[in-house]
Enzyme design. Structure first.
Site, PDB file in Angstrom:
ATOM      1  CG  ASP A  81      -6.622  -2.744  -2.312  1.00 13.19           C
ATOM      2  OD1 ASP A  81      -5.873  -1.763  -2.503  1.00 13.19           O
ATOM      3  OD2 ASP A  81      -7.086  -3.058  -1.197  1.00 13.19           O
ATOM      4  CG  HIS A  82      -2.865   0.612  -7.737  1.00 11.84           C
ATOM      5  ND1 HIS A  82      -1.765  -0.211  -7.896  1.00 11.84           N
ATOM      6  CD2 HIS A  82      -2.752   1.543  -8.720  1.00 11.84           C
ATOM      7  CE1 HIS A  82      -1.023   0.208  -8.897  1.00 11.84           C
ATOM      8  NE2 HIS A  82      -1.607   1.279  -9.422  1.00 11.84           N
ATOM      9  NE  ARG A  83      -5.632  -0.478   0.206  1.00 13.18           N
ATOM     10  CZ  ARG A  83      -6.505  -0.702   1.196  1.00 13.18           C
ATOM     11  NH1 ARG A  83      -6.405  -0.029   2.317  1.00 13.18           N
ATOM     12  NH2 ARG A  83      -7.475  -1.587   1.050  1.00 13.18           N
TER      13      ARG A  83
END
Ligand code: CAO
Length: 452
Positions: free
Chosen positions: A424-426
Site C-alpha cells: 500500500d503506497h500510502r
C-alpha cells in the site's frame, strides 16, 4: 402582521423559459438559496433559489409554464414573521436581479410594499431600480447542458447523486424528456445495493469517490453455446473484498529474486528426517517474513479507518492464501515468531486441509498482519498479489527454477525463487519496499540468518 414576500424569477437572460421542475409545495419550509424551481432553456438548466428563508404559502408556477424575469414563483412567509390573519398579511417583493449584480455589495434596504395578498400588486416594475433586496440576488446555479448531451438532471439532483456517489450518467430518468428525478437516483441506489454492489446496473456507488462505467451487458448466447455457473459463496465474498482492496489501495509491486539453493537443500533434508510432515518452502518464507516484519515494523501495520493513523502490531500472525475448489481463503497462522519450522509445517498441513474441507471458522481467518500467496507449486515468474486490507503488504511467491548465476568466476546453477511484494503506497515508500524485499531475499538466501 405576517411578513409575506414574493419570490420572483430573476434576470435569466431570455424570455419564456419553461419550468421543468417545481421543488416546493405549499407548507414547505425553505432555506435561503434552496432551489425553488428549475428552468430549462435550449442551452442550460438553471435552478432559481429562494431569496430568503421561510415557509411557502402558495406556489404560483407549475411544470410547463413559461416564465420570464419577474414572474412570480411563490409567496413565502419570511422567517421571523409574526403569525397573523390573512387579511392582515402584507406582501413584499423579492425583486429579481441580473446574475451579474450578485457580485455587487448587497444593498442594505428592504423594499416594503404592503399590499393585500389577493391584489399581489408588488410586481418588479413597481419597485424602484437599485432597491433590490440582498436576498433577491442569489446567484443562479446553471448547468450547461448542450443539446444532445445526456443526462438531464438539475443541479440539485446532481448534488444529491454526488452525495450518494452515484454517477448520473448511469441513471435512467423518468421525468419529462428523460429528465432524472430524485426518485430515479434513489431507485438506482436501491438497485445497486440489492444487486450486491456489483457494477451490473451502472457505476459502483461511492468507491472512494470513483464512479465506474457500467458492467458490459452482453448476450453471449448470440455468439455461441454457453452455460451459466453461479459464483460460490466464497468467490462472492472474496471477490467483493478483492475489488474494494484493488480500487481503494494504491498498489505497487516490487519484484525480487531469492537464491534458495541452500534453503531448499536443507528443506529436503528436513523432509527426509520428518516423513510424517510436508516441509514446504512456505514455512521458510513465513520465518523470513517474520524477520523482515521485525526489521521493518511499518510493514506490520494497518491504517486506521480515518486513514490518518498507523497501528503498529507487536504480534506476528501470517495469513496464507489457500486455493480451494470453492475459491480462495486466507487462514491465519498465529504467533509465527514463536514457532519453529516443524511447528509451522504441521500447522500449515492442518490448516490447509481444514480450508479445503470447508471447516475453517471466521476466527481462523482473522487477525492477520501480513499475507503470503504462493503459486510456487504451480508456476509463473511473477504476479501482482492484491493487498489483503487492512494489512499493508502481501508477498507473492512464484516457482523457483535453476538459473545460471555469475559467482565472480563462472556461471553456477542456482535455485532462484521469484518474489512479488505488493504494498500500500500510502503507507510504504518504494525505497522501503525495495529494502524489505531485498532483506527477505537475504534471509532466504542464507537461512542461518533466520536464527538471528
Ligand atoms: N518453487 C518451486 N516449488 C515450489 C514452490 C516454489 N516457490 N513452492 C512450493 N513448491 C513445490 C512444493 O515443494 C511441492 O513440491 P513437492 O510435492 O515435491 O514437495 C509442490 O510445489 C506443490 O506445493 P503445494 O502448492 O501443494 O504446497 P505449498 O506448501 O507450497 O503451498 C498452499 C500450500 C496452501 C499455499 C498451496 O497449496 C496453495 O493453495 N497455493 C495457491 C495460493 C493461491 O491461489 N494464491 C492466489 C494467488 S492470487 O489470487
Amino acid at each position: 402582521m405576517a411578513d409575506l414576500k414574493e419570490a420572483l424569477v430573476p434576470d435569466i437572460g431570455s424570455d419564456k423559459v419553461p419550468v421543468i421542475e417545481v421543488m416546493i409545495k405549499a407548507g414547505d419550509r425553505v432555506e435561503k438559496e434552496q432551489s425553488l424551481i428549475t428552468l430549462e432553456s435550449d442551452k442550460a438548466t438553471m435552478e432559481v433559489p429562494a431569496p430568503f428563508a421561510g415557509t411557502v404559502k402558495e406556489v404560483k408556477v407549475k411544470i410547463g409554464d413559461e416564465v420570464s424575469e419577474g414572474t412570480l414563483i411563490a409567496i413565502i412567509e419570511a422567517d421571523g414573521a409574526a403569525v397573523a390573519s390573512p387579511a392582515a398579511a402584507s406582501v413584499e417583493t423579492a425583486r429579481p436581479s441580473a446574475p451579474a449584480a450578485a457580485a455587487k455589495p448587497a444593498a442594505p434596504s428592504v423594499v416594503d410594499q404592503p399590499a393585500p395578498v389577493a391584489a399581489r400588486g408588488a410586481l418588479p416594475g413597481n419597485v424602484p431600480e437599485g432597491d433590490a433586496l440582498p436576498s433577491a440576488r442569489p446567484p443562479l446555479d446553471a448547468t450547461i447542458v448542450m443539446p444532445g448531451d445526456a443526462p438531464y438532471a438539475s443541479p440539485a439532483i446532481r448534488a444529491f447523486a454526488r452525495e450518494l456517489g452515484v454517477d448520473v450518467t448511469q441513471v435512467k430518468g423518468s421525468g419529462r424528456g428523460g429528465r432524472i428525478q430524485r426518485e430515479d437516483v434513489s431507485a438506482w441506489v436501491k438497485h445497486a445495493l440489492a444487486s450486491g454492489a456489483r457494477p451490473t446496473g451502472g457505476a459502483v456507488a461511492s468507491v472512494g469517490g470513483l464512479s465506474l462505467l457500467p458492467w458490459p451487458k452482453v448476450d453471449f448466447a448470440k455468439f455461441g453455446a454457453i452455460e451459466e455457473k453461479p459464483l460460490s459463496r466464497i468467490q462472492k465474498i472474496s471477490g467483493a473484498n478483492l475489488s474494494r482492496n484493488w480500487v481503494m489501495i494504491p498498489h505497487v509491486t516490487q519484484h525480487e529474486d531469492a537464491d534458495i539453493t541452500e534453503m531448499d537443500a536443507f528443506r529436503k533434508q528436513l523432509g527426509a528426517e520428518n516423513k510424517d510432515l510436508k516441509i514446504s518452502p512456505l514455512v521458510f518464507q513465513i520465518k523470513a517474513v517474520v524477520a523482515a516484519l521485525k526489521a521493518f515494523p511499518q510493514f506490520n501495520a494497518s491504517l486506521d479507518e480515518s486513514g490518518e493513523k498507523l497501528i503498529l502490531k507487536k504480534y506476528f500472525h501470517i495469513g496464507i492464501a489457500v486455493d480451494t475448489p470453492d475459491g480462495l481463503v486466507v487462514p491465519v497462522l498465529r504467533d509465527c515468531d514463536q514457532k519453529g519450522l516443524l511447528d509451522l509445517a504441521r500447522e500449515m498441513g492442518e490448516i490447509s486441509k481444514k480450508a479445503r474441507d470447508k471447516k475453517l471458522g471466521p476466527a481462523e481467518m482473522s487477525g492477520g498482519c501480513f499475507s503470503i500467496s504462493s503459486l510456487g507449486g504451480i508456476g509463473g515468474t511473477g504476479f501482482t498479489p492484491i493487498v489483503n486490507a487492512p494489512e499493508v503488504a502481501i508477498l507473492g511467491v512464484s516457482k523457483a527454477a535453476i538459473k545460471p548465476v555469475w559467482n565472480g568466476k563462472e556461471f553456477a546453477p542456482r535455485l532462484i525463487m521469484p518474489m512479488s511484494l505488493s504494498y500500500d503506497h500510502r503507507v510504504i515508500d518504494g525505497a522501503l519496499a525495495a529494502r524489505f524485499a531485498s532483506f527477505l531475499a537475504s534471509q532466504l538466501g542464507d537461512i542461518r540468518r533466520l536464527l538471528l
